[in-house]
Design a protein around this motif. Structure first.
Motif, PDB file in Angstrom:
ATOM      1  N   PRO A 260     -17.276  10.697 -12.883  1.00  0.00           N
ATOM      2  CA  PRO A 260     -16.029  10.944 -13.614  1.00  0.00           C
ATOM      3  C   PRO A 260     -14.818  10.612 -12.746  1.00  0.00           C
ATOM      4  O   PRO A 260     -14.874  10.674 -11.523  1.00  0.00           O
ATOM      5  CB  PRO A 260     -16.098  12.440 -13.919  1.00  0.00           C
ATOM      6  CG  PRO A 260     -17.536  12.814 -13.771  1.00  0.00           C
ATOM      7  CD  PRO A 260     -18.089  11.907 -12.730  1.00  0.00           C
ATOM      8  N   GLY A 261     -13.722  10.250 -13.388  1.00  0.00           N
ATOM      9  CA  GLY A 261     -12.494   9.964 -12.657  1.00  0.00           C
ATOM     10  C   GLY A 261     -11.820   8.714 -13.169  1.00  0.00           C
ATOM     11  O   GLY A 261     -12.316   8.027 -14.075  1.00  0.00           O
ATOM     12  N   THR A 262     -10.679   8.413 -12.584  1.00  0.00           N
ATOM     13  CA  THR A 262      -9.954   7.184 -12.916  1.00  0.00           C
ATOM     14  C   THR A 262      -9.894   6.297 -11.680  1.00  0.00           C
ATOM     15  O   THR A 262      -9.867   6.782 -10.548  1.00  0.00           O
ATOM     16  CB  THR A 262      -8.534   7.501 -13.408  1.00  0.00           C
ATOM     17  OG1 THR A 262      -7.860   8.313 -12.430  1.00  0.00           O
ATOM     18  CG2 THR A 262      -8.577   8.250 -14.731  1.00  0.00           C
ATOM     19  N   TYR A 263      -9.871   4.982 -11.917  1.00  0.00           N
ATOM     20  CA  TYR A 263     -10.070   4.023 -10.838  1.00  0.00           C
ATOM     21  C   TYR A 263      -9.087   2.856 -10.941  1.00  0.00           C
ATOM     22  O   TYR A 263      -8.515   2.591 -12.002  1.00  0.00           O
ATOM     23  CB  TYR A 263     -11.500   3.480 -10.882  1.00  0.00           C
ATOM     24  CG  TYR A 263     -12.555   4.536 -10.690  1.00  0.00           C
ATOM     25  CD1 TYR A 263     -13.073   4.808  -9.432  1.00  0.00           C
ATOM     26  CD2 TYR A 263     -13.029   5.285 -11.768  1.00  0.00           C
ATOM     27  CE1 TYR A 263     -14.037   5.785  -9.240  1.00  0.00           C
ATOM     28  CE2 TYR A 263     -13.992   6.268 -11.585  1.00  0.00           C
ATOM     29  CZ  TYR A 263     -14.489   6.516 -10.327  1.00  0.00           C
ATOM     30  OH  TYR A 263     -15.436   7.482 -10.144  1.00  0.00           O
ATOM     31  N   THR A 264      -8.925   2.157  -9.825  1.00  0.00           N
ATOM     32  CA  THR A 264      -8.098   0.955  -9.793  1.00  0.00           C
ATOM     33  C   THR A 264      -8.909  -0.303  -9.536  1.00  0.00           C
ATOM     34  O   THR A 264      -8.427  -1.402  -9.770  1.00  0.00           O
ATOM     35  CB  THR A 264      -7.016   1.062  -8.701  1.00  0.00           C
ATOM     36  OG1 THR A 264      -7.652   1.258  -7.430  1.00  0.00           O
ATOM     37  CG2 THR A 264      -6.072   2.215  -8.984  1.00  0.00           C
ATOM     38  N   ASP A 265     -10.122  -0.186  -9.023  1.00  0.00           N
ATOM     39  CA  ASP A 265     -10.980  -1.326  -8.721  1.00  0.00           C
ATOM     40  C   ASP A 265     -12.438  -0.950  -8.889  1.00  0.00           C
ATOM     41  O   ASP A 265     -12.811   0.223  -8.749  1.00  0.00           O
ATOM     42  CB  ASP A 265     -10.774  -1.804  -7.279  1.00  0.00           C
ATOM     43  CG  ASP A 265      -9.578  -2.719  -7.135  1.00  0.00           C
ATOM     44  OD1 ASP A 265      -9.479  -3.693  -7.897  1.00  0.00           O
ATOM     45  OD2 ASP A 265      -8.742  -2.453  -6.254  1.00  0.00           O
ATOM     46  N   VAL A 266     -13.277  -1.960  -9.110  1.00  0.00           N
ATOM     47  CA  VAL A 266     -14.721  -1.757  -9.137  1.00  0.00           C
ATOM     48  C   VAL A 266     -15.387  -2.996  -8.565  1.00  0.00           C
ATOM     49  O   VAL A 266     -14.939  -4.120  -8.789  1.00  0.00           O
ATOM     50  CB  VAL A 266     -15.230  -1.461 -10.567  1.00  0.00           C
ATOM     51  CG1 VAL A 266     -14.948  -2.625 -11.514  1.00  0.00           C
ATOM     52  CG2 VAL A 266     -16.712  -1.111 -10.543  1.00  0.00           C
ATOM     53  N   THR A 267     -16.443  -2.792  -7.770  1.00  0.00           N
ATOM     54  CA  THR A 267     -17.163  -3.874  -7.130  1.00  0.00           C
ATOM     55  C   THR A 267     -18.654  -3.597  -7.240  1.00  0.00           C
ATOM     56  O   THR A 267     -19.100  -2.495  -6.939  1.00  0.00           O
ATOM     57  CB  THR A 267     -16.737  -4.030  -5.655  1.00  0.00           C
ATOM     58  OG1 THR A 267     -17.665  -4.878  -4.968  1.00  0.00           O
ATOM     59  CG2 THR A 267     -16.666  -2.699  -4.942  1.00  0.00           C
TER      60      THR A 267
END
Length: 644
Positions: A260-267
């Motif tokens: 859970p949470g909010t993000y700015t990037d994913v790889t």
């Protein structure tokens, strides 16, 4: 062991994160990159590259970036790492050294982006042209197109570039991964990503197209819109406009179970995923083979044996090297809780040595950190025989005091309720639902019929007050949320089954011998952790009449599924969960009908010891340990670390 996946104090990246399927960043470099066997990032304090994971398989030194070099971007490929230095020149490390005639030395010049793949890498020069180097078996190097481009992505044996809505790909096309579909009328492509053998692109309306290999459904894109996407070995993850992440495709090892949470990037890497949260904390999940999600203490691949440390004995010279799966730069070790036995020291390099001069039980926690890679901790503890006489409310500790705490009918619930690394005497009074903690709080939490399930549900090192209500299958954690999981007749068996540092909600169904584990959920609201390993949510292990005895029997820092069969005195311990790098299943004959299983850590090493308490004689029988007589008859055994 507690593997903390969160590292605070990182610079926030404004562009897509670089990974195994590597899109070009937009407004800023990524600070974390998931590869095939490792993860890399940029340390905020000095901009040095930091990598952790496997440093052997298919790419020696793939996790060993150059020391003392400042980078603005790093890319972790399948077995090759590359980065852009602050002067915009390139550096690479790793790659399969056995490939004849293949050089991983990058070309001269200046670059704005680099993408590493499988024994090959490509970069965007500052003049927007493409340069590639490394293995050219599928024309990944020689097939690079001329012209200028704004985006670049490196797949397994192919690559793609983008400019003005047009996608150009070169290299292998076994699964049609280069066959870009024509976008719908009125729409254009705006961003690309490449995985193992599949390609995805964002359209101008925010929806996503995927094509190429579809063995795990990675081309079946969820509905809705995305702002960023990243493809890995066989799954794809995308960032939504609301900054949540959705992943699809292969999920055999929890790679699509987004915390859970909010993000700015994913790889996305081979079988693991990393992302940058909006509070500047990187989080990783999925397969942790080699420590690519978070390093593992005393991995067999790093110290040759993976054996737990021997007990510290007064007057006997002692030496034990704490090791981890590969991390570069190396970790620095320190004691963060408790104290070392007198005469024993810990070096920053992780060597416990000296000659103990004082007797007693010592509980201490050591931590390893290098400023970026996930911090890891390990607690060394020694437990002793303790019995609780339920009829009188009396606690008796071998070598310690006899303490009256509780009354007839109370249930003993020992735990570290104040975070001092010592077990507190505590009881739960079913008639009133009240918890009484020696030197701690008196709390009304629960009701008659509830089963107390104290555990550390949020990873803060403190035992949380909690109950399981069999009539409804609901877990109530003080200070946390309410979780419905289980049913009447289930035995609650909380434990850290997924290696994220906190206890998971779990039940064992004695009637069927089935375990149900709710991974990736922190009932107290902690969102810093995830599901880093492949744990089945439902697992058949045991049979009717077995007693659940979960514990860390193979010293890998994870709670193992295990049962004790009272009719035969046999222990059945499920190995290789949730990761396939550790011990096999174990069947151990230890005990006899009438014995009570009391698994715990009796010798101060890193694992749970198989042990039973024999009420008829008061004997504590510890496998590979000592036999002690303490208590008997109607006493309830409650092993724990009570006195320093």
């Amino acid at each position: 062991m507690t593997g903390l996946l969160a590292v605070a104090g990182l610079a926030l990246s404004a562009g897509p994160a670089a990974g195994f399927g590597t899109p070009t960043p937009q407004a800023g470099p990524p600070t974390i990159s998931a590869g095939g066997y490792m993860t890399c990032g940029i340390r905020p304090s000095d901009s040095n590259a930091v990598c952790w994971g496997n440093n052997v398989s298919e790419g020696p030194n793939q996790s060993n970036p150059p020391a003392g070099v400042a980078f603005t971007e790093v890319s972790a490929g399948y077995n090759l790492g590359c980065g852009i230095k602050t002067d915009q020149t390139l550096a690479c490390w790793g790659g399969n050294a056995s490939l004849v005639g293949v050089s991983y030395t990058p070309p001269a010049g200046t670059f704005t982006h680099v993408a590493a793949g499988v024994n090959v890498a490509c970069g965007l020069r500052t003049d927007a042209t493409i340069a590639c180097w490394g293995n050219d078996a599928f024309m990944q190097v020689s097939g690079a197109p001329a012209g200028t481009f704004t985006q670049l992505a490196m797949g397994s044996r192919y690559a793609c570039a983008f400019d003005a809505g047009t996608i150009t790909c070169w290299g292998d096309n076994t699964y049609g991964q280069k066959n870009t579909p024509v976008p719908p009328v009125g729409l254009t492509y705006t961003q690309i990503t490449t995985g193992n053998f599949d390609t995805c692109a964002i359209l101008s309306d925010g929806t996503v197209d995927c094509w190429g290999r579809n063995a795990f459904g990675q081309n079946t894109v969820p509905a809705g819109t995305f702002t960023k996407i990243n493809a890995g070995f066989a799954n794809v993850c995308g960032l939504r406009p609301d900054q949540t992440i959705t992943c699809w495709g292969r999920n055999l090892e929890g790679e699509n179970l987004v915390p859970p949470g909010t993000y700015t990037d994913v790889t996305v890497g081979t079988f693991h995923v990393c992302a940058m949260r909006t509070d500047n904390v990187p989080v990783c999940w999925g397969n942790n083979a080699g420590g690519r999600v978070r390093p593992v203490i005393n991995m067999p691949t790093t110290n040759g044996t993976g054996n737990p440390p021997p007990p510290i004995v007064v007057g006997t010279p002692y030496s034990y090297q704490i090791a981890t799966s590969f991390v570069a730069p190396a970790y620095a070790w320190s004691v963060v809780k408790g104290s070392l036995p007198p005469g024993i020291t810990l070096t920053p390099g992780g060597l416990l040595s000296g000659t103990a001069t004082g007797s007693g039980r010592y509980n201490f926690t050591v931590r390893a950190s290098n400023g970026y890679a996930p911090t890891i901790t390990r607690t060394f503890t020694t437990n002793g025989p303790v019995v609780f006489q339920q009829s009188t409310g009396t606690w008796s500790v071998q070598g310690g005091a006899t303490v009256s705490w509780g009354t007839s009918g109370d249930i003993g619930v020992p735990g570290d309720y104040n975070g001092d690394s010592l077990t507190d005497f505590a009881v739960f009074r079913p008639s009133t639902g009240t918890w009484y903690v020696n030197s701690g709080p008196t709390v009304q939490w629960g009701t008659n019929g509830d089963i107390p399930v104290p555990a550390d549900y949020n990873g803060d090192g403190v035992t949380d007050i909690a109950v399981f209500r069999p009539s409804t299958g609901i877990w109530y954690v003080l200070g946390g949320t309410t979780v419905e999981f289980g049913t009447s007749g289930d035995t609650p068996v909380p434990g850290d089954y997924d290696g994220d540092g906190d206890s998971d909600v779990a039940v064992f169904r004695p009637s069927t011998g089935v375990w149900y584990v709710l991974t990736g959920v922190a009932p107290t609201g902690n969102t810093a952790y995830s599901t880093p390993l492949a744990l089945p949510g439902v697992l058949a292990w045991g049979t009717a009449g077995d007693i659940a005895v979960p514990g860390d029997y193979d010293h890998n820092g994870l709670t193992d599924v295990a049962v004790y069969r009272p009719s035969t005195g046999v222990w059945y311990i499920r190995g290789a969960i949730p990761d396939f790098n550790f011990g096999p299943n174990q069947t151990i004959n230890w005990g006899a009908p009438g014995d009570i299983p009391v698994p715990s850590n009796y010798d101060g090493d890193l694992d749970t010891d198989v042990a039973v308490f024999r009420p008829s004689t008061g004997e504590w029988l510890v496998r590979n340990g000592l036999t002690t007589v303490w208590g008997g008859g109607s006493d309830t055994p409650v092993p724990g670390y009570y006195f320093p």
